[in-house]
Write a protein that holds these residues in place. Structure first.
Motif, PDB file in Angstrom:
ATOM      1  N   MET A  70      28.819 -14.996  29.676  1.00 45.51           N
ATOM      2  CA  MET A  70      27.441 -14.592  30.002  1.00 45.51           C
ATOM      3  C   MET A  70      26.906 -15.467  31.127  1.00 45.51           C
ATOM      4  O   MET A  70      27.121 -16.666  31.142  1.00 45.51           O
ATOM      5  N   PHE A  71      26.216 -14.833  32.071  1.00 47.22           N
ATOM      6  CA  PHE A  71      25.687 -15.579  33.199  1.00 47.22           C
ATOM      7  C   PHE A  71      24.170 -15.439  33.238  1.00 47.22           C
ATOM      8  O   PHE A  71      23.591 -14.566  32.609  1.00 47.22           O
ATOM      9  N   ASN A  72      23.545 -16.309  33.970  1.00 48.88           N
ATOM     10  CA  ASN A  72      22.099 -16.200  34.134  1.00 48.88           C
ATOM     11  C   ASN A  72      21.693 -16.498  35.570  1.00 48.88           C
ATOM     12  O   ASN A  72      20.587 -16.957  35.821  1.00 48.88           O
ATOM     13  N   ASN A  73      22.611 -16.257  36.511  1.00 49.69           N
ATOM     14  CA  ASN A  73      22.297 -16.521  37.909  1.00 49.69           C
ATOM     15  C   ASN A  73      21.924 -15.242  38.653  1.00 49.69           C
ATOM     16  O   ASN A  73      22.108 -15.131  39.854  1.00 49.69           O
ATOM     17  N   ALA A  74      21.422 -14.256  37.912  1.00 50.10           N
ATOM     18  CA  ALA A  74      20.974 -13.014  38.529  1.00 50.10           C
ATOM     19  C   ALA A  74      19.652 -12.594  37.912  1.00 50.10           C
ATOM     20  O   ALA A  74      19.354 -12.907  36.755  1.00 50.10           O
ATOM     21  N   MET A  75      18.854 -11.913  38.694  1.00 51.22           N
ATOM     22  CA  MET A  75      17.649 -11.265  38.202  1.00 51.22           C
ATOM     23  C   MET A  75      17.900  -9.762  38.193  1.00 51.22           C
ATOM     24  O   MET A  75      18.882  -9.273  38.756  1.00 51.22           O
ATOM     25  N   GLY A  76      17.037  -9.017  37.535  1.00 48.41           N
ATOM     26  CA  GLY A  76      17.225  -7.581  37.430  1.00 48.41           C
ATOM     27  C   GLY A  76      16.061  -6.813  38.024  1.00 48.41           C
ATOM     28  O   GLY A  76      14.914  -7.276  37.994  1.00 48.41           O
ATOM     29  N   LEU A  77      16.357  -5.639  38.566  1.00 52.37           N
ATOM     30  CA  LEU A  77      15.326  -4.739  39.086  1.00 52.37           C
ATOM     31  C   LEU A  77      15.699  -3.322  38.675  1.00 52.37           C
ATOM     32  O   LEU A  77      16.764  -2.821  39.040  1.00 52.37           O
ATOM     33  N   ILE A  78      14.852  -2.692  37.890  1.00 55.02           N
ATOM     34  CA  ILE A  78      15.105  -1.345  37.387  1.00 55.02           C
ATOM     35  C   ILE A  78      14.074  -0.391  37.974  1.00 55.02           C
ATOM     36  O   ILE A  78      12.872  -0.668  37.942  1.00 55.02           O
ATOM     37  N   LEU A  79      14.537   0.724  38.519  1.00 54.44           N
ATOM     38  CA  LEU A  79      13.643   1.754  39.036  1.00 54.44           C
ATOM     39  C   LEU A  79      13.318   2.702  37.887  1.00 54.44           C
ATOM     40  O   LEU A  79      14.199   3.383  37.358  1.00 54.44           O
ATOM     41  N   ALA A  80      12.052   2.766  37.507  1.00 55.16           N
ATOM     42  CA  ALA A  80      11.654   3.467  36.284  1.00 55.16           C
ATOM     43  C   ALA A  80      11.665   4.973  36.417  1.00 55.16           C
ATOM     44  O   ALA A  80      11.620   5.685  35.408  1.00 55.16           O
ATOM     45  N   ASP A  81      11.693   5.492  37.614  1.00 50.62           N
ATOM     46  CA  ASP A  81      11.638   6.935  37.800  1.00 50.62           C
ATOM     47  C   ASP A  81      12.555   7.325  38.949  1.00 50.62           C
ATOM     48  O   ASP A  81      13.033   6.471  39.697  1.00 50.62           O
ATOM     49  N   ASN A  82      12.788   8.612  39.065  1.00 52.01           N
ATOM     50  CA  ASN A  82      13.615   9.135  40.150  1.00 52.01           C
ATOM     51  C   ASN A  82      12.939  10.395  40.672  1.00 52.01           C
ATOM     52  O   ASN A  82      12.847  11.399  39.956  1.00 52.01           O
TER      53      ASN A  82
END
Length: 369
Positions: free
Chosen positions: A1-13
């Motif tokens: 498991m890593f923690n050197n990334a952040m996340g970005l989720i696009l909620a719609d399309n």
């Protein structure tokens, strides 16, 4: 498991519409599988990968999404530092136009506040259960600027589909959008890994050229300028591209192999907790090959269906191959087959609704028939 990334989720399309189902809510807020929302799967993937800072980019219709997510506590993202950030379009001092720049400006502002080297960007229309450890490792080892996750679905789930042409070294040479005849089965999942500073530079350049919309595949299209590497995913993926795809994905949960891959692979899918009483099955109730959530009252016959919380199915009523969402009431002497009933719908006594598996009947939220 890593923690050197952040996340970005696009909620719609903006290229996907589920008709009456998506009118009152964003695509990622669609109920799925009896107790989940589509967003739960990608958000859980992030958390299970050790990502502690996740941004959710919204366009509109995000009230139900915010009600579901709350502070992010169900995903252990209610933190003093980092955590869950909902990013509705807004304007800050760097925006040059109220109508054109607010989307990208909000994303850039969020990215600049982090110090992690990588960012995972994901869309809202795929359901899978994975971690991104190997994805990140493959990205680092390939020396690529951008990595995109794909599988071999081709165009079988319909549009939108992004078909990738990948060379023998694993790098993207071309990408086709909704091709009439696909030359490859390799179809993008809309999940990217790239350096955070590179994403900031790309978005800033798009703003400078007057582009206002964040598009995952507009970044993949930069394969002529950047090294874009493909990473194949071999697990179960359900794509939600249309009402038919949503219905088929829901029905596929009744298959043991699909259900086991999504829910029993050792990686939890988290969702908002709602405490309900167990479902009551009365004397004449008949159940077969169905998923039934808690809080329901079943008097009739249910076959091959997905039943959400607090649904009432009255006596002498048959429900077959249906998706029945939360707080639906189906009265006596009804016959429903290949039907999707949205939340709080009401079916009066004696109603008969029979759709086709490829063209299910859809009854909107709160409707009475």
């Amino acid at each position: 498991m890593f923690n050197n990334a952040m996340g970005l989720i696009l909620a719609d399309n903006k290229k996907i519409s589920l008709g009456e189902l998506s009118n009152p809510r964003a695509l990622s807020a669609m109920p799925f599988g009896g107790r989940y929302r589509i967003i739960d799967f990608m958000l859980s993937n992030m958390v299970n990968s050790g990502v502690k800072n996740v941004g959710l980019l919204t366009y509109n219709k995000y009230k139900s999404l915010m009600d579901h997510l709350g502070t992010g506590g169900a995903w252990s993202l209610d933190r003093k530092n980092d955590g869950l950030h909902i990013l509705p379009p807004y304007v800050n001092s760097e925006a040059t136009s109220i109508n054109s720049d607010e989307e990208l400006t909000g994303v850039i502002d969020f990215l600049r506040q982090s110090r992690t080297p990588y960012v995972i960007v994901a869309g809202a229309n795929v359901i899978l259960n994975t971690t991104f450890d190997n994805f990140i490792k493959s990205h680092e080892e390939s020396g690529a600027d951008i990595s995109v996750m794909y599988n071999r679905d081709g165009t079988k789930y319909g549009n939108p589909s992004y078909i990738l042409d990948i060379d023998e070294d694993g790098f993207v040479r071309d990408m086709l959008y909704n091709p009439a005849k696909a030359t490859s089965p390799k179809c993008s999942l809309g999940i990217l890994c790239l350096r955070r500073d590179l994403l900031i530079d790309i978005l800033a350049r798009q703003m400078a050229h007057g582009q206002s919309h964040f598009g995952i595949h507009s970044i993949v299209k930069m394969f002529d300028e950047f090294k874009v590497h493909g990473f194949e995913y071999s697990g179960v993926v359900l794509r939600i591209n249309s009402v038919q795809a949503y219905f088929n994905a829901s029905m596929s949960l009744l298959t043991d192999s699909v259900r086991n891959d999504l829910f029993w692979s050792g990686k939890s899918i988290y969702t908002k907790v709602k405490d309900e009483a167990p479902t009551l099955y009365f004397d004449n109730a008949e159940m077969s090959d169905s998923i039934v959530s808690d809080g329901c009252r079943i008097y009739g016959k249910v076959e091959g269906s997905v039943i959400f919380r607090s649904v009432t199915i009255a006596k002498n009523t048959t429900v077959k191959n249906c998706v029945i969402m939360q707080d639906v009431h189906i009265s006596e002497n009804c016959n429903l087959e290949n039907v999707i009933l949205d939340k709080n719908a009401f079916v009066r006594p004696g109603v008969r609704l029979v759709g086709h598996p490829d063209y299910p009947i859809v009854i909107g939220k709160g409707a009475g028939i």
